[in-house]
Design an enzyme around this catalytic site. Structure first.
Site, PDB file in Angstrom:
ATOM      1  N   TRP A 155       0.805  -1.224   0.000  1.00 33.81           N
ATOM      2  CA  TRP A 155       0.000   0.000   0.000  1.00 33.81           C
ATOM      3  C   TRP A 155       0.838   1.274   0.000  1.00 33.81           C
ATOM      4  CZ3 TRP A 155       1.628   2.654   4.120  1.00 33.81           C
ATOM      5  CH2 TRP A 155       2.141   1.921   5.202  1.00 33.81           C
ATOM      6  N   LYS A 179      -1.956  -8.599  -7.582  1.00 32.89           N
ATOM      7  CA  LYS A 179      -2.837  -8.503  -6.419  1.00 32.89           C
ATOM      8  C   LYS A 179      -2.399  -7.316  -5.579  1.00 32.89           C
ATOM      9  CE  LYS A 179      -3.004  -9.525  -2.243  1.00 32.89           C
ATOM     10  NZ  LYS A 179      -3.711  -8.312  -1.785  1.00 32.89           N
ATOM     11  N   GLY A 232       6.564  -6.336   0.203  1.00 34.25           N
ATOM     12  CA  GLY A 232       5.768  -6.242   1.429  1.00 34.25           C
ATOM     13  C   GLY A 232       6.602  -6.609   2.633  1.00 34.25           C
ATOM     14  N   GLU A 254      10.945  -7.922  -2.356  1.00 34.20           N
ATOM     15  CA  GLU A 254      11.427  -6.678  -1.752  1.00 34.20           C
ATOM     16  C   GLU A 254      10.765  -6.613  -0.391  1.00 34.20           C
ATOM     17  OE1 GLU A 254      13.614  -4.934  -3.105  1.00 34.20           O
ATOM     18  OE2 GLU A 254      13.497  -5.543  -5.203  1.00 34.20           O
ATOM     19  N   LEU A 255      11.534  -6.842   0.659  1.00 30.45           N
ATOM     20  CA  LEU A 255      10.925  -6.960   1.991  1.00 30.45           C
ATOM     21  C   LEU A 255      11.295  -5.767   2.873  1.00 30.45           C
ATOM     22  CD1 LEU A 255      11.544 -10.802   2.319  1.00 30.45           C
ATOM     23  CD2 LEU A 255       9.559  -9.626   1.387  1.00 30.45           C
ATOM     24  N   CYS A 288      10.217   1.446   2.592  1.00 34.05           N
ATOM     25  CA  CYS A 288      11.112   0.414   3.122  1.00 34.05           C
ATOM     26  C   CYS A 288      12.557   0.896   3.143  1.00 34.05           C
ATOM     27  CB  CYS A 288      10.958  -0.877   2.341  1.00 34.05           C
ATOM     28  SG  CYS A 288      11.037  -0.615   0.584  1.00 34.05           S
TER      29      CYS A 288
HETATM   30  P1  ADP Z   1       2.429  -4.422   5.120  1.00 36.25           P
HETATM   31  O1  ADP Z   1       2.787  -4.918   6.488  1.00 36.25           O
HETATM   32  O2  ADP Z   1       3.325  -3.390   4.583  1.00 36.25           O
HETATM   33  O3  ADP Z   1       0.960  -4.128   4.938  1.00 36.25           O
HETATM   34  P2  ADP Z   1       2.072  -6.999   3.985  1.00 36.25           P
HETATM   35  O4  ADP Z   1       3.203  -7.928   3.760  1.00 36.25           O
HETATM   36  O5  ADP Z   1       1.087  -7.333   5.029  1.00 36.25           O
HETATM   37  O6  ADP Z   1       2.753  -5.597   4.171  1.00 36.25           O
HETATM   38  O7  ADP Z   1       1.267  -6.772   2.641  1.00 36.25           O
HETATM   39  C1  ADP Z   1       1.849  -6.672   1.368  1.00 36.25           C
HETATM   40  C2  ADP Z   1       0.966  -7.377   0.365  1.00 36.25           C
HETATM   41  O8  ADP Z   1       0.886  -8.748   0.718  1.00 36.25           O
HETATM   42  C3  ADP Z   1      -0.482  -6.874   0.314  1.00 36.25           C
HETATM   43  O9  ADP Z   1      -0.949  -6.929  -1.016  1.00 36.25           O
HETATM   44  C4  ADP Z   1      -1.204  -7.886   1.171  1.00 36.25           C
HETATM   45  O10 ADP Z   1      -2.572  -8.001   0.846  1.00 36.25           O
HETATM   46  C5  ADP Z   1      -0.471  -9.153   0.803  1.00 36.25           C
HETATM   47  N1  ADP Z   1      -0.583 -10.228   1.779  1.00 36.25           N
HETATM   48  C6  ADP Z   1      -0.706 -10.140   3.127  1.00 36.25           C
HETATM   49  N2  ADP Z   1      -0.788 -11.365   3.681  1.00 36.25           N
HETATM   50  C7  ADP Z   1      -0.719 -12.258   2.652  1.00 36.25           C
HETATM   51  C8  ADP Z   1      -0.742 -13.688   2.569  1.00 36.25           C
HETATM   52  N3  ADP Z   1      -0.837 -14.454   3.653  1.00 36.25           N
HETATM   53  N4  ADP Z   1      -0.647 -14.235   1.339  1.00 36.25           N
HETATM   54  C9  ADP Z   1      -0.526 -13.471   0.238  1.00 36.25           C
HETATM   55  N5  ADP Z   1      -0.492 -12.136   0.259  1.00 36.25           N
HETATM   56  C10 ADP Z   1      -0.582 -11.526   1.441  1.00 36.25           C
END
Ligand code: ADP
Length: 487
Positions: A155, A179, A232, A254-255, A288
Site C-alpha cells: 500500500w 494482487k 511487502g 522486496e521486503l 522500506c
Molecule cells: P504491510 O505490512 O506493509 O501491509 P504486507 O506484507 O502485510 O505488508 O502486505 C503486502 C501485500 O501482501 C499486500 O498486497 C497484502 O494483501 C499481501 N498479503 C498479506 N498477507 C498475505 C498472505 N498471507 N498471502 C498473500 N499475500 C498476502
C-alpha cells in the site's frame, strides 16, 4: 477529482473484463486522511484466482510470440497513457493512500519511467554464443519469457510498485496477475483501465482483489504461475517463499528494511541534514528505505540534532490534497498504535523527545496523523533499533569511531538501504564496502532510479528491480547445443 473517478473501478479485471467476486462479497476502502469510506472492491478468493491463472496462461501462449519491438511499443503506449493522466492517477493515489499530492504525482511519473526504461531494455535481451569444446558444434543460449507472473504489491507505493513488476514482465513477454493491497486497491485496479484503453490483449494484465491469504495460496501453489514477485513485509514474504517451495518458482522479494543513516565528523552538515529529512520523512516515514536509525558522530551530535529538529519542525502535517502540507496520514490505526508503542518504549529507556511524539488530531473522523518526531539519546535496547518503524519517528544514536558505527549499522537482520555522509574519499569506499546492504547512498538520500538495481540482502529480500538486472527476473535461459555441423 472527476477525472480520477474514471480510473476508480469497484471490480476486478480478469481476462479483459470487469466483474464482481463469485460470492458477491466486497471489501470497503477508506481514506486514511479522514476515515471516510471511498468505495469497495470485490473480495475474490481461490476460485477466481484459479480462473485468472487459466486466463493468464492462455494469454501468455500468444503474448510470448510477440516481438521485442512490439512489446517495447506497448510499454511506450502505457507510459504515454499514464503520463497523460498523471493528475487523475495522482489524485486517486492520494485519496486512498494519503500521501501529499506532489509525492503522488512523483510516484506516477517514476512508474511511467520504469515502463519507458523496460521498453528500452526489451530490445536488448541478448543471448550468448559459447565456444564449444567439441568440433562441429555451436553452443547457444537464448532468453525466453518465464511464463505467468504473479505480483503481490503493498500500500505504500500502490502505483509504482506495480510498474516495477509489470514493466519487466511485459518487456520479457510474460502475462501478469497483480494482487494490490486491500488498503489501496484502486491504484492497482487503475492498471486495468489503462490496459483496456491502450488495447492490451485480454489476459496480459489481470488485477485481482480480495482475501490475501486465499489468493496467495493459489498463486504460490499453482504450477502455471512460474514467477512470484512480492513487495511487502518480511513476515509475509517468508510465508510466500515457503508456500512456493512446492512448485519451485522463480521468486523475487522486496521486503522490510532497517536503514542506518550515518553522519561522520567530516560530513557537510547542512547537506547531511537536508538528506536526513528526505530519507526519513518521505511518505510520512512509510517506505522500506526510510531511515530507521540515525548514527551521528559524538563531535557533531549536538549540532546535527539541533539542525535536524529545527527542519523537522517545519514539516506540515495534513490532508494530502492541501497544498502546503509535506506529511500525510499513516495508513491506518494499527500504524498509529505501533508508532505510539515505539515512542513510549524509547521514553522509558531514556530517549529524549525533542519534537512530536504523539498522534496529531487523531481519531477515525480526523485521520491517522502522527507528529514528525525526533528522539535523541537513542540506544540499541530500544525497540526501533531492531524493528522497522514505518512512521515519522527519527531516533538519533551517538557513535565514536568508524569501526564501531559499521558494526552497529550491520547489527540487524535486514539489509536493504544504508546512507552515510562524509567528505573523505577513502572513507566513502571503505564504508560502502563494509556495509551489508543492497543499496548505499553516499552523500545521497534519494536512491531510487529506474536505471539502477533496487533490492536488498539478508532478510530484506531476493532479486533486483529496475536497472539492467530487473528484466532477468522474468527470463529463463535456454541452452541449445547445436551439433552435427561438420562437413
Ligand atoms: P504491510 O505490512 O506493509 O501491509 P504486507 O506484507 O502485510 O505488508 O502486505 C503486502 C501485500 O501482501 C499486500 O498486497 C497484502 O494483501 C499481501 N498479503 C498479506 N498477507 C498475505 C498472505 N498471507 N498471502 C498473500 N499475500 C498476502
Amino acid at each position: 477529482m472527476a477525472a480520477s473517478q474514471y480510473f476508480k473501478r469497484e471490480a476486478i479485471f480478469l481476462n479483459g473484463s470487469w466483474r464482481q467476486a463469485n460470492s458477491n462479497k466486497s471489501i470497503d476502502v477508506f481514506n486514511p486522511a479522514n476515515g471516510q469510506k471511498i468505495g469497495y472492491v470485490p473480495n475474490a478468493g481461490e476460485e477466481e484466482t484459479r480462473e485468472v491463472v487459466k486466463a493468464a496462461k492462455l494469454a501468455f501462449e500468444d503474448f510470448r510470440k510477440t516481438t521485442a519491438l512490439e512489446r517495447a511499443n506497448i510499454l511506450r503506449k502505457l507510459h504515454d497513457e499514464i503520463m497523460q493522466n498523471q493528475e487523475a492517477l495522482a489524485e486517486l493515489l492520494t485519496l486512498e493512500q494519503g500521501k501529499p499530492l506532489a509525492e503522488a504525482r512523483a510516484e506516477i511519473s517514476i512508474a511511467a519511467s520504469y515502463l519507458l526504461w523496460f521498453a528500452e531494455e526489451a530490445r536488448r535481451v541478448f543471448g550468448d554464443l559459447i565456444p564449444s569444446p567439441h568440433s562441429g558444434q555451436k553452443l547457444m543460449v537464448s532468453k525466453q519469457p518465464i511464463g505467468v507472473v504473479a505480483a503481490i504489491t503493498p500500500w505504500n507505493f500502490p502505483f509504482s510498485m506495480i510498474a516495477r513488476k509489470v514493466g519487466p514482465a511485459i518487456a520479457a513477454g510474460c502475462s501478469v496477475i497483480v494482487k494490490p493491497s486491500e488498503l489501496t486497491p484502486f491504484s492497482g485496479l487503475a492498471w486495468g483501465v489503462i490496459a483496456e484503453d491502450i488495447g492490451l490483449p485480454n489476459g496480459v494484465i489481470n488485477i485481482i482483489t480480495g482475501e490475501a491469504e486465499a489468493i496467495g495460496h493459489v498463486l504460490t501453489r499453482h504450477l502455471d504461475v512460474r514467477k512470484l514477485t512480492f513487495t511487502g513485509s518480511t513476515r509475509v514474504g517468508k510465508q510466500l517463499l515457503e508456500k512456493s517451495a512446492s512448485t519451485v518458482k522463480k521468486i523475487s522479494m522486496e521486503l522490510g528494511g532497517n536503514a542506518p543513516f550515518i553522519v561522520f565528523e567530516d560530513a557537510d552538515l547542512d547537506k547531511a541534514v537536508e538528506g536526513a529529512i528526505a530519507a526519513k520523512y518521505r511518505n510520512s516515514g512509510q517506505t522500506c528505505i526510510c531511515t530507521n536509525r540515525f548514527y551521528v558522530h559524538a563531535s557533531i551530535y549536538d549540532d546535527f540534532v539541533e539542525n535536524f529538529t529545527k527542519e523537522t519542525k517545519k514539516l506540515k502535517v495534513g490532508n494530502g490534497f492541501d497544498l502546503d502540507i509535506t506529511q500525510g496520514p499513516l495508513i491506518n490505526e494499527v500504524a498509529i498504535e505501533k508508532a505510539k508503542r515505539f515512542v513510549e518504549d524509547a521514553k522509558q529507556k531514556g530517549g529524549v523527545i525533542l519534537t512530536g511524539g504523539k498522534p496529531y488530531l487523531h481519531s477515525l473522523e480526523t485521520g491517522y496523523f502522527f507528529e514528525p518526531t525526533v528522539i535523541a539519546n537513542a540506544t540499541k535496547d530500544m525497540l526501533f533499533s531492531k524493528e522497522e518503524i514505518f512512521a515519522p519517528i527519527a531516533p538519533i544514536y551517538k557513535f565514536e569511531s568508524e569501526a564501531e558505527v559499521i558494526a552497529l549499522a550491520n547489527d540487524t537482520d535486514y539489509g536493504l538501504a544504508a546512507y552515510f555522509y562524509t567528505q573523505n574519499l577513502g572513507r566513502s569506499f571503505r564504508v560502502s564496502d563494509a556495509l551489508d546492504y543492497g543499496m548505499i547512498g553516499v552523500n545521497a538520500a534519494m536512491l531510487t532510479k529506474v536505471e539502477a538495481p533496487f533490492g536488498g540482502v539478508k532478510a530484506s529480500g531476493l532479486g533486483k528491480e529496475g536497472g539492467s538486472q530487473g528484466i532477468d527476473e522474468y527470463l529463463e535461459s535456454k541452452y541449445i547445443c547445436l551439433g552435427g555441423l561438420e562437413a
